[in-house]
Write an enzyme that holds these catalytic residues in place. Structure first.
Site, short mmCIF file in Angstrom:
data_model
loop_
_atom_site.label_atom_id
_atom_site.label_comp_id
_atom_site.label_asym_id
_atom_site.label_seq_id
_atom_site.Cartn_x
_atom_site.Cartn_y
_atom_site.Cartn_z
N MET A 158 0.79 -1.22 0.00
CA MET A 158 0.00 0.00 0.00
C MET A 158 0.83 1.28 0.00
SD MET A 158 -2.66 -1.59 -0.47
CE MET A 158 -4.07 -0.49 -0.48
N HIS A 212 -4.05 -5.17 -9.07
CA HIS A 212 -5.05 -4.22 -8.58
C HIS A 212 -6.42 -4.86 -8.75
CE1 HIS A 212 -6.79 -0.41 -7.48
NE2 HIS A 212 -7.61 -0.51 -8.52
N ASN A 222 2.44 -5.31 -10.32
CA ASN A 222 1.44 -5.09 -9.27
C ASN A 222 0.13 -5.74 -9.67
OD1 ASN A 222 0.29 -3.86 -6.90
ND2 ASN A 222 -0.68 -2.36 -8.23
N ILE A 280 3.51 3.92 -1.97
CA ILE A 280 3.92 4.31 -3.33
C ILE A 280 5.45 4.18 -3.41
CG2 ILE A 280 4.06 6.26 -4.94
CD1 ILE A 280 1.35 7.19 -3.72
C1 GAR Z 1 -5.41 -7.91 -3.32
O1 GAR Z 1 -6.80 -7.97 -3.49
C2 GAR Z 1 -4.81 -6.87 -4.25
O2 GAR Z 1 -5.49 -6.76 -5.47
C3 GAR Z 1 -4.98 -5.62 -3.43
O3 GAR Z 1 -4.69 -6.01 -2.10
C4 GAR Z 1 -5.07 -7.38 -1.93
C5 GAR Z 1 -3.92 -8.11 -1.29
O4 GAR Z 1 -4.32 -9.36 -0.83
N1 GAR Z 1 -4.09 -4.60 -3.88
C6 GAR Z 1 -4.39 -3.31 -3.92
O5 GAR Z 1 -5.46 -2.86 -3.56
C7 GAR Z 1 -3.26 -2.41 -4.43
N2 GAR Z 1 -3.79 -1.23 -5.02
P1 GAR Z 1 -3.27 -10.44 -0.31
O6 GAR Z 1 -2.35 -9.78 0.70
O7 GAR Z 1 -4.14 -11.48 0.34
O8 GAR Z 1 -2.50 -10.97 -1.49
#
Ligand code: GAR
Length: 204
Positions: free
Chosen positions: A90, A109, A107, A92
């Site tokens: 999270m 998203h 990444n 940048i």
């Molecule tokens: C995922 O859903 C990913 O797409 C999102 O965080 C989650 C991480 O899950 N990423 C974002 O929102 C970035 N902009 P995880 O830790 O269980 O893999």
């Protein structure tokens, strides 16, 4: 050169679990060499340690973005990482980090970019009333949720969906999509042409 993946996470580690499994099963011709997190309690660290993967928490407090990213780059380089994979990270990244791993930082998203960039893409999709959302795996550039797209998978928004239900279905799609995207990227001899990732060898 063998692909050595460095994962950076702030999150639960759901995607990490599937990426490690994909690598260990031989589906993904790569090894997860190191996992770094900016949250002490990140589930990703626990999963990495359970799997015997080098894992570190680095506290960003008191450091500038550039200083913090120096610490990350140093550890990634020392672990011989040649592909950086963000899973729910999270923060940048600094311009110096992006330059150092140019076209080698990926990444995920939880929306079909360019729709619903930024925070809480699930709520943004529900509020907007789209019928389809999904997940995007893309290269990281200087803008947030913006770089050239490697792979996308759509997910239907169901009548009466709640945030939790939609999130669960999108994340289930992510767990398949991220290993697919990494396989394509590693094996497909990608070239970045403007905004496009073009594969010389399309395998998926
Ligand atoms: C995922 O859903 C990913 O797409 C999102 O965080 C989650 C991480 O899950 N990423 C974002 O929102 C970035 N902009 P995880 O830790 O269980 O893999």
């Amino acid at each position: 050169m063998a692909t050595r993946i460095g994962v950076i996470s702030s999150g639960r580690g759901g995607n990490l679990r599937y990426i490690v499994e994909a690598a260990r099963s031989g589906y993904l011709p790569a090894e997860v060499a190191i996992v770094l997190a900016d949250q002490k309690d990140a589930g990703a660290l626990k999963i990495a340690r359970e799997q015997g993967i080098e894992a570190h928490f680095f506290d960003p407090s008191g450091l500038s973005r550039a200083e913090y990213d120096e610490v990350l780059m140093d550890h990634l380089d020392r672990a011989g990482v040649n592909l950086v994979v963000l899973t729910g990270y999270m923060r940048i990244l600094s311009p110096a980090f992006i330059r150092h791993f140019k076209n080698r930082t990926i990444n995920i998203h939880p929306a079909l970019l360019p729709a619903f960039r930024g925070l809480d893409a699930f709520q943004q999709a529900l509020d907007y009333g789209v019928k389809w959302t999904g997940t995007t795996i893309h290269l990281v550039d200087e803008d947030v949720d913006h770089g050239p797209i490697i792979h996308q998978v759509p997910v239907k928004v169901e009548e009466g969906d709640t945030h939790e239900r939609l999130k669960a279905r999108v994340q289930e799609a992510e767990y398949r999509a991220y290993p697919e995207a990494l396989k394509l990227f590693i094996e497909g001899r990608p070239k970045v042409v403007g905004r496009k990732v073009v594969f010389e060898e399309r395998r998926s």
